[in-house]
Design a protein around this motif. Structure first.
Motif, PDB file in Angstrom:
ATOM      1  N   ILE A  70       0.853  -1.186   0.000  1.00 48.01           N
ATOM      2  CA  ILE A  70       0.000   0.000   0.000  1.00 48.01           C
ATOM      3  C   ILE A  70       0.890   1.237   0.000  1.00 48.01           C
ATOM      4  O   ILE A  70       1.759   1.390   0.868  1.00 48.01           O
ATOM      5  N   GLN A  71       0.673   2.096  -0.975  1.00 48.39           N
ATOM      6  CA  GLN A  71       1.382   3.372  -1.024  1.00 48.39           C
ATOM      7  C   GLN A  71       0.662   4.348  -0.097  1.00 48.39           C
ATOM      8  O   GLN A  71      -0.526   4.623  -0.282  1.00 48.39           O
ATOM      9  N   ILE A  72       1.357   4.848   0.894  1.00 50.42           N
ATOM     10  CA  ILE A  72       0.797   5.854   1.795  1.00 50.42           C
ATOM     11  C   ILE A  72       1.568   7.146   1.565  1.00 50.42           C
ATOM     12  O   ILE A  72       2.794   7.188   1.750  1.00 50.42           O
ATOM     13  N   ASP A  73       0.863   8.187   1.130  1.00 51.09           N
ATOM     14  CA  ASP A  73       1.554   9.409   0.733  1.00 51.09           C
ATOM     15  C   ASP A  73       0.712  10.633   1.037  1.00 51.09           C
ATOM     16  O   ASP A  73      -0.276  10.572   1.755  1.00 51.09           O
ATOM     17  N   GLY A  74       1.145  11.762   0.473  1.00 52.46           N
ATOM     18  CA  GLY A  74       0.470  13.021   0.733  1.00 52.46           C
ATOM     19  C   GLY A  74       0.994  13.660   2.005  1.00 52.46           C
ATOM     20  O   GLY A  74       2.205  13.666   2.263  1.00 52.46           O
ATOM     21  N   MET A  75       0.096  14.156   2.814  1.00 53.21           N
ATOM     22  CA  MET A  75       0.469  14.932   4.000  1.00 53.21           C
ATOM     23  C   MET A  75       0.717  14.026   5.205  1.00 53.21           C
ATOM     24  O   MET A  75      -0.017  14.026   6.199  1.00 53.21           O
ATOM     25  N   VAL A  76       1.770  13.211   5.091  1.00 52.89           N
ATOM     26  CA  VAL A  76       2.178  12.318   6.176  1.00 52.89           C
ATOM     27  C   VAL A  76       3.669  12.473   6.421  1.00 52.89           C
ATOM     28  O   VAL A  76       4.433  12.852   5.526  1.00 52.89           O
ATOM     29  N   ASP A  77       4.097  12.148   7.625  1.00 49.36           N
ATOM     30  CA  ASP A  77       5.510  12.274   7.985  1.00 49.36           C
ATOM     31  C   ASP A  77       6.366  11.156   7.402  1.00 49.36           C
ATOM     32  O   ASP A  77       7.566  11.344   7.180  1.00 49.36           O
ATOM     33  N   LYS A  78       5.753  10.000   7.171  1.00 49.12           N
ATOM     34  CA  LYS A  78       6.515   8.842   6.721  1.00 49.12           C
ATOM     35  C   LYS A  78       5.908   8.264   5.441  1.00 49.12           C
ATOM     36  O   LYS A  78       5.396   7.132   5.442  1.00 49.12           O
ATOM     37  N   PRO A  79       5.948   9.014   4.346  1.00 48.19           N
ATOM     38  CA  PRO A  79       5.399   8.466   3.096  1.00 48.19           C
ATOM     39  C   PRO A  79       6.276   7.335   2.593  1.00 48.19           C
ATOM     40  O   PRO A  79       7.512   7.409   2.654  1.00 48.19           O
ATOM     41  N   ALA A  80       5.633   6.275   2.115  1.00 47.78           N
ATOM     42  CA  ALA A  80       6.399   5.117   1.635  1.00 47.78           C
ATOM     43  C   ALA A  80       5.437   4.113   1.032  1.00 47.78           C
ATOM     44  O   ALA A  80       4.215   4.208   1.183  1.00 47.78           O
ATOM     45  N   GLU A  81       6.014   3.133   0.346  1.00 49.26           N
ATOM     46  CA  GLU A  81       5.254   1.963  -0.091  1.00 49.26           C
ATOM     47  C   GLU A  81       5.455   0.890   0.973  1.00 49.26           C
ATOM     48  O   GLU A  81       6.555   0.370   1.147  1.00 49.26           O
ATOM     49  N   TYR A  82       4.391   0.578   1.674  1.00 51.20           N
ATOM     50  CA  TYR A  82       4.460  -0.337   2.809  1.00 51.20           C
ATOM     51  C   TYR A  82       3.988  -1.726   2.403  1.00 51.20           C
ATOM     52  O   TYR A  82       2.911  -1.877   1.813  1.00 51.20           O
ATOM     53  N   GLN A  83       4.783  -2.731   2.715  1.00 55.53           N
ATOM     54  CA  GLN A  83       4.355  -4.105   2.505  1.00 55.53           C
ATOM     55  C   GLN A  83       3.286  -4.451   3.532  1.00 55.53           C
ATOM     56  O   GLN A  83       3.366  -4.042   4.697  1.00 55.53           O
ATOM     57  N   ILE A  84       2.296  -5.197   3.098  1.00 62.17           N
ATOM     58  CA  ILE A  84       1.173  -5.470   3.995  1.00 62.17           C
ATOM     59  C   ILE A  84       1.601  -6.269   5.218  1.00 62.17           C
ATOM     60  O   ILE A  84       1.030  -6.134   6.298  1.00 62.17           O
ATOM     61  N   GLU A  85       2.650  -7.087   5.068  1.00 62.98           N
ATOM     62  CA  GLU A  85       3.132  -7.820   6.244  1.00 62.98           C
ATOM     63  C   GLU A  85       3.565  -6.863   7.341  1.00 62.98           C
ATOM     64  O   GLU A  85       3.333  -7.116   8.535  1.00 62.98           O
ATOM     65  N   ASP A  86       4.195  -5.748   6.952  1.00 56.77           N
ATOM     66  CA  ASP A  86       4.645  -4.776   7.937  1.00 56.77           C
ATOM     67  C   ASP A  86       3.464  -4.044   8.576  1.00 56.77           C
ATOM     68  O   ASP A  86       3.472  -3.758   9.777  1.00 56.77           O
ATOM     69  N   ILE A  87       2.457  -3.755   7.770  1.00 52.21           N
ATOM     70  CA  ILE A  87       1.281  -3.049   8.290  1.00 52.21           C
ATOM     71  C   ILE A  87       0.524  -3.928   9.273  1.00 52.21           C
ATOM     72  O   ILE A  87       0.227  -3.534  10.403  1.00 52.21           O
ATOM     73  N   VAL A  88       0.207  -5.149   8.842  1.00 51.65           N
ATOM     74  CA  VAL A  88      -0.617  -6.029   9.656  1.00 51.65           C
ATOM     75  C   VAL A  88       0.178  -6.585  10.833  1.00 51.65           C
ATOM     76  O   VAL A  88      -0.351  -6.752  11.940  1.00 51.65           O
ATOM     77  N   GLY A  89       1.457  -6.846  10.606  1.00 47.98           N
ATOM     78  CA  GLY A  89       2.272  -7.434  11.664  1.00 47.98           C
ATOM     79  C   GLY A  89       2.413  -6.551  12.881  1.00 47.98           C
ATOM     80  O   GLY A  89       2.647  -7.043  13.986  1.00 47.98           O
ATOM     81  N   LYS A  90       2.269  -5.242  12.695  1.00 46.33           N
ATOM     82  CA  LYS A  90       2.388  -4.301  13.804  1.00 46.33           C
ATOM     83  C   LYS A  90       1.032  -3.855  14.344  1.00 46.33           C
ATOM     84  O   LYS A  90       0.973  -3.004  15.238  1.00 46.33           O
ATOM     85  N   ALA A  91      -0.024  -4.406  13.812  1.00 42.51           N
ATOM     86  CA  ALA A  91      -1.369  -3.963  14.190  1.00 42.51           C
ATOM     87  C   ALA A  91      -1.934  -4.823  15.311  1.00 42.51           C
ATOM     88  O   ALA A  91      -1.581  -5.995  15.471  1.00 42.51           O
ATOM     89  N   GLN A  92      -2.817  -4.226  16.070  1.00 45.77           N
ATOM     90  CA  GLN A  92      -3.568  -4.943  17.094  1.00 45.77           C
ATOM     91  C   GLN A  92      -4.868  -5.431  16.462  1.00 45.77           C
ATOM     92  O   GLN A  92      -5.802  -4.665  16.251  1.00 45.77           O
TER      93      GLN A  92
END
Length: 301
Positions: free
Chosen positions: A87-109
């Protein structure tokens, strides 16, 4: 096809429907004793509702990228490649990047949320989602001052999505929320149903769920999230502004031009008692009505 991320729930751990219903009864009793809260994950659905069977949830769907028929998504969405996925997260964010879903979900509650799900065609289901709050993801990437909206985009893969051959919408599918809606604790990034990974027809591998809005706002198979100052382009509003407003809150007092929204057909309820009165904000008025204080919800529909 293997899912992109290893669910924290093994198939053997997934809650059977009968056990899920029994647990709901127990938790409803606990709430009556002051031991639970309607805002908690397992009590998020309006009182008295029970989840639809898995077969209903996965075989009666809207996902026009796979066809306009309700059974088309289940028929064709198996062709969707969900690994790898980013998922590409961009625009008005401090950490814009293309995030692998494993990283997103792996850190989620990951939580379990039972939500009523209402479509603009006046049908509804109750779905036990597994996922995490969108707010928790946005907090991790850092929302910058001045951001007022969140824009979303669905995958666009003509070789895997036969519905893209038809100009039903201006593809790719795009949706958006106001930032305060996106940050609301009811707004979910769903990764599963009944403790199992999402199937393609339900928006695999990750989708939005906004339970007080009509279903088309809950965009599927997300590949991009953008924080921005201006109201974003949204696909159905662009296709037919008269019928599909930007907000699309469930409101029984605002009719679709071609049918009433005052009642809804409950999928799986049978011929008798299969319709019910539509609740304002889909039954979540206590939690979300303050987001729209002072607005004319008949004009800003």
């Amino acid at each position: 096809m293997a899912p992109i991320w290893k669910s924290r729930f093994k198939d053997s751990d997934a809650t059977p429907e009968s056990m899920y219903l029994n647990r709901r009864q127990l938790m409803r009793g606990a709430a009556g004793l002051g031991l639970g809260s309607i805002a908690g994950p397992a009590l998020a659905a309006p009182e008295g509702l029970e989840p639809n069977p898995y077969e209903d949830i996965t075989n009666y769907n809207n996902y026009y990228e796979f066809g306009t028929g309700k059974t088309d998504p289940a028929k064709y969405a198996g062709a969707l490649t969900t690994s790898p996925w980013s998922i590409q997260i961009d625009g008005m964010v401090d950490k814009p990047a293309e995030y692998q879903i494993e990283d997103i979900v792996g850190k989620a509650q990951i939580e379990e949320r039972l939500y009523r799900f209402r479509c603009v065609e006046a049908w509804s289901m109750v779905i036990p989602w597994n996922g995490f709050t969108l707010a928790s993801l946005l907090e991790r990437v850092g929302v910058q001052s001045g951001a007022k909206y969140v824009a979303f985009e669905t995958a666009m893969r003509p070789d895997e999505m036969p519905g893209l051959r038809y100009p039903v919408l201006d593809w790719p599918y795009r949706e958006g929320l106001r930032l305060d809606e996106a940050m609301h604790p009811l707004t979910l990034m769903a990764t599963g149903i009944y403790g199992k990974d999402l199937l393609g027809q339900n928006g695999a591998p990750i989708r939005l769920v906004v339970p007080w809005k009509y279903g088309f706002k809950s965009i599927k198979s997300i590949v991009r999230i953008t924080l921005q100052e201006d109201e974003p382009f949204t696909s159905w509003n662009d296709a037919n502004t008269r019928e599909y407003g930007f907000y699309s809150n469930v409101n029984p007092e605002v009719d679709h031009p071609r049918w009433s929204q005052a009642t809804e057909r409950v999928i799986g309820a049978g011929l008798f008692g299969s319709r019910r009165e539509t609740d304002m904000f889909n039954g979540y008025a206590e939690e979300v009505a303050d987001l729209y204080a002072g607005m004319d919800l008949k004009k800003q529909y």
